[in-house]
Design a protein around this motif. Sequence first.
Motif, short mmCIF file in Angstrom:
data_model
loop_
_atom_site.label_atom_id
_atom_site.label_comp_id
_atom_site.label_asym_id
_atom_site.label_seq_id
_atom_site.Cartn_x
_atom_site.Cartn_y
_atom_site.Cartn_z
N ARG B 50 0.86 -1.19 0.00
CA ARG B 50 0.00 0.00 0.00
C ARG B 50 0.89 1.23 0.00
O ARG B 50 1.86 1.31 0.76
N VAL B 51 0.56 2.19 -0.85
CA VAL B 51 1.34 3.42 -0.95
C VAL B 51 1.00 4.30 0.24
O VAL B 51 -0.17 4.66 0.44
N LEU B 52 2.02 4.64 1.03
CA LEU B 52 1.79 5.47 2.22
C LEU B 52 2.17 6.92 1.97
O LEU B 52 1.59 7.84 2.54
N VAL B 87 -1.52 8.15 -3.03
CA VAL B 87 -1.40 7.63 -1.66
C VAL B 87 -2.63 6.80 -1.35
O VAL B 87 -3.76 7.20 -1.68
N GLY B 88 -2.42 5.62 -0.78
CA GLY B 88 -3.53 4.72 -0.46
C GLY B 88 -3.71 3.61 -1.47
O GLY B 88 -4.40 2.63 -1.21
N ASP B 89 -3.11 3.77 -2.67
CA ASP B 89 -3.27 2.73 -3.70
C ASP B 89 -2.63 1.41 -3.27
O ASP B 89 -1.61 1.40 -2.58
N ILE B 135 2.58 1.59 -12.99
CA ILE B 135 2.48 0.54 -11.98
C ILE B 135 1.03 0.03 -11.96
O ILE B 135 0.09 0.80 -12.15
N MET B 136 0.84 -1.29 -11.77
CA MET B 136 -0.53 -1.83 -11.70
C MET B 136 -1.20 -1.30 -10.44
O MET B 136 -0.67 -1.42 -9.34
N ILE B 137 -2.38 -0.74 -10.60
CA ILE B 137 -3.17 -0.28 -9.45
C ILE B 137 -4.23 -1.35 -9.19
O ILE B 137 -5.04 -1.65 -10.06
N LEU B 138 -4.18 -1.96 -8.00
CA LEU B 138 -4.97 -3.16 -7.76
C LEU B 138 -6.19 -2.91 -6.87
O LEU B 138 -6.87 -3.87 -6.48
N ALA B 146 -8.33 -7.10 1.59
CA ALA B 146 -7.02 -7.72 1.41
C ALA B 146 -5.95 -6.83 2.05
O ALA B 146 -5.94 -5.62 1.84
N GLU B 147 -5.09 -7.44 2.81
CA GLU B 147 -4.11 -6.69 3.61
C GLU B 147 -2.77 -6.61 2.88
O GLU B 147 -2.38 -7.56 2.22
N PRO B 148 -2.06 -5.50 3.04
CA PRO B 148 -0.68 -5.46 2.55
C PRO B 148 0.11 -6.64 3.09
O PRO B 148 -0.12 -7.06 4.23
#
Lengths: 334, 792
Positions: B50-52, B87-89, B135-138, B146-148
């Motif tokens: 996850r992008v912080l 952020v958050g992706d 970058i693939m955004i999922l 689903a957790e990092p």
Amino acid sequence: MEGYEQAAADAAERLAAAADLDAVAGIERELLGRGSQFTEAKRKLGELDPSARAEAGRLLNDARGRVEAAVAAARARLTASGLADRYAAEQLDLTERLPRKTVLRRGHFHPVTQARDRLEDVFVGMGYTVAEGPEVESAWYNFEALNIPDWHPARGSFDTIFVNLGEPEEVMLRSHTSPVQIRVMENRKPPIYIVAPGRTFRADTADATHLPAFNQIEGLAVDRNITMGDLAGTIDEFVRAFFGREVKSRLRPSYFPFTEPSAEFDISRPDGSWLELGGCGMVHPNVLSNCGIDPEEWQGFAFGFGIDRLAVMRHEIDDIREFVNNDVRFLSQF
Amino acid sequence: MKVLLSWLREFAPGIDGDPGALSDVLSALGLTVEEMTVTGAMPGGVVLGRVLDLRPHPDADRIQLVDVDDGSGSTLQVCCGAFNMAVGDLVPLARVGTVMPSGLEIARRKLRGQTSEGMCCSEIELDMGADAEGIMILNDRVAPGAEPGTPLAEALGLEPDVLWDLDVGANRPDALSVMGVARDLAAGLGVAFEPPDWSTPASGPDISAAADVEIVDPTLCGRFVGRVLRHAPAGSSPPWMANRLTALGQRPINSIVDISNYVMLELGQPSHTFDLGRVSGAQIRVRRARDGETIITLDGQHRILASGDGVIADGDDDVIGIAGVMGGASTEIDADTTDVLVEMAWWDPPSISRTAKRLNLSSEAATRFRRGADWGYNVERCMNRFVQLAVEQGAEVAHGMIDERGNLPDRRPLRVRTSRVNSLLGTSLSAEAMAGHLGSIGFGADMRDDGAGIDVTIPTWRWDTETETDVSEEVARLHGYENIERTVPTANEAGGLSTYQKDRRLVREVLVGAGCCETQPMPFVAPGALAAVGLAEDGITLVNPVDDSESVLRTSLLPGQLGAVAYNQRHFNGDVRLFEIGHVYLPALEGQLLPDEREFLAVALSGEEAPAAVAVLDLLAEALALPAVEVRSAVLPGMHPTRSAEVVVAGRERGAVGEVDPGVLEACGVSGRVAWLQIDLQEVLEGPRTRRRYRPVSKYPPSDVDLAFVVPDDVAAVQVERALRASAGSLLDRVELFDSYRGSGVPEGSRSLAYRLRFQAPDRTLTDAEVAEVRQRCIDETYRRTGATLRS
């Protein structure tokens, strides 16, 4: 009588020293010719006693024979040395490669022609004749008679180049050599064993592996009781004759509107993989009927593949456009 | 058609084994494997991140710094060259130590002073697609919650799978679906084929109140099945569905479109959805178009229809869709849609094919309809599947199903003679064996009591299959082409080349022997190219040339040969000797559709003068035993006017010989002279030939006589030669021109031609008196016939 002996000995000495054939001829004339010592002596033999005549004649002939032999020897000696002189005078160093006025240079068959001729020769050996047809065709020969009606999805796959003649899409550059099958069957009754090589056309932009004009060869056999086993066997025999005894072939199901069952045929490569070569199948009953041949009485197979690709494979050519550039640096490699 | 192993196994769980071996079975069944890919094999070490935070790199413009939560509790800093994240992706993160599909091992490293502890990945880097842009955004592709740190394969529901890209023939509409491929493959492997069925209890109102369908033209539409959904799902599809669609090359769009595509790929039936609220009167009329009717299709194009096109019309009889090809924009589903009519129909393949072609409009649906979709139970199966997938995503479904019928193909049992099948294939299969093969792919096969064969019922998913021969192909396919014994037929006639073909080879051999290279230029020329070489611009034109510079069919080999000469000169190859044997396409003869197509021969000798071309002609004439080849001076299009001649063979004009006009050469970029020969090879080879009859060779010595004549310029050498031949009589063995001279001693306007005449009798040595007499006769007669005088 001893005079002959002496004369013969003198003559032999002079002949051995003669410098050329003219000198030999002079000596011969002087000693043996009209009015010479030997000729005169022979004439005078008749005046001798019969008892002395035999002995004198023998001595005379002996001496004359020696002179003749000396002449022949002198001639042989001088002829041989004459040739030898000529040989010596004409000596050439064949490694001297000076520019020549008349240059001997052979031309070259186009590599596609060579491939086509080799294919024709193999099939001729298998009992086939070679048929040809026009390159500009009507929709009947290129499509309809081959069981490809106007709505058929397969039509789109040909990328046909159409010609401004007749109704729209009625005339085209043939997109395969199969129209020749129709022309042959319309004009001849079975049994038919033909191959039809020739130029074909697709709307493909020219690149290293495509040309809008290329060459195919088509095969057709129509006879009583021709089977799919015959098709597979014929392909196999052709492949071994053309590519080598060790090369194998296989058939895989495929689809063409003008054959049923239809197949692609592959040939084996040395690494065990397979290379797709062409399409084939049993002539569709509709195609036979379209040509006035009763499909209950006659059966047939047909096959077709590209010729240019065989030349490409044989010579490892990496850009097929060289086939139409006609650069002599390319053409003279084959 | 692409298929996934996992999907096939939902129809035939017994499909298993080495992917390569399965590929071979598919290909042997005629479902040719173009490509096989093992998919879903995600490298260990790639997890959900996850992008912080996102920060610019202090010392680099093209890289940014990304703080990523990898579930480990600590934050990783990654240097990244893509800027499409927020952020958050949720993104794929390859941890340090991961070996990527490319073989690259991810290491901890420094980029311009900043540490990078892993890599954010694009599609292409994970071998999941072709997208290399970002970058693939999922966020939408993973299950909620689903957790990092979750392994990516798990987060995306990926399992190792095999993807096949199959080449499916136009006769196999059924194999344009996962189910159809599974049916064949199961039969090929001898395992059970068990297609699932889906039915869902209705929850909405009765459909009869909701919509009304009428098939006006039964030749167009064989079957029209409809159901009504309420509150059709909007938004994106669940990840498992999106993944499968993506794998098969179908971009996920939105829930209802995806369901439609999914059912089509899975079961082969295309469907169309209408916003029922916008269908006037909630009425559907299936009919042919009237000429000039118009519609705006889903792609926004305004299209004009022609009579014969199949259309869907509404209660006002306005066209709202092109049957089987593309729907209309006016009834397209959008965010305001409540009720949806789902259409699954069977369309007459030729009708769909003609319309799609005329409008140059192809779609996945049209591709299937023009090959013939399934009109049997599968339509209901597909509708059930559609409804089930829609209901899973929150739709309601109305009671009842519309099922209107038009004309459908006849599927009464077909009598198949086993003897006929065996005779076609070269096999000796029993009726039972054939029936077994046919049964394995869903054909009905009943042995006839009279022993005459099998009554075969062809399934509804095989529209193209109708005849005994078609059935034979199925038997061959399942029996295995490789199991057919190979034989070679014996042609009872000798093979061989025709005389024409042999002579054409001889022509090539003579020309190659004369130092010429064979060329094969393309047979098309640019507009104006014929005029540029002095010819009439009357070449037949192409409708759709590949290139505008190749849009006219040649009427002469001259443009191509001069092009080849110019090409060689441009490439510093100097002077060349070229030839070509090829077709030219002259305007059609009266009453003919096709052009007057002929095979011509051309020879181009650059850097040579006209006599060189004449010499080639003589060589060919001798090799082919052509009778009476004459060269008649003439002014010919494209040719040098004072150095050219018609080639006349047996009294017929067959071509041209000489030199190309210098103006033409210049226009074609050729420098120097070009000696040229072109003949109508077909006419020449099919025309008369001299029979090569034996003439005894004389054992007696010949007498040679040299005669030089002063010949006025208006007298052709061939006239002198003819006069000599005529006057010399039967004692003449040959005449040879050995010198042509102008200059001092010869009057202006004349030249001296010197001939060597050889006289010979077959039965005696000629006396001096005889030779003197014939010599004098030659001199007198030549003067009388041509005015040429003996040069003193």
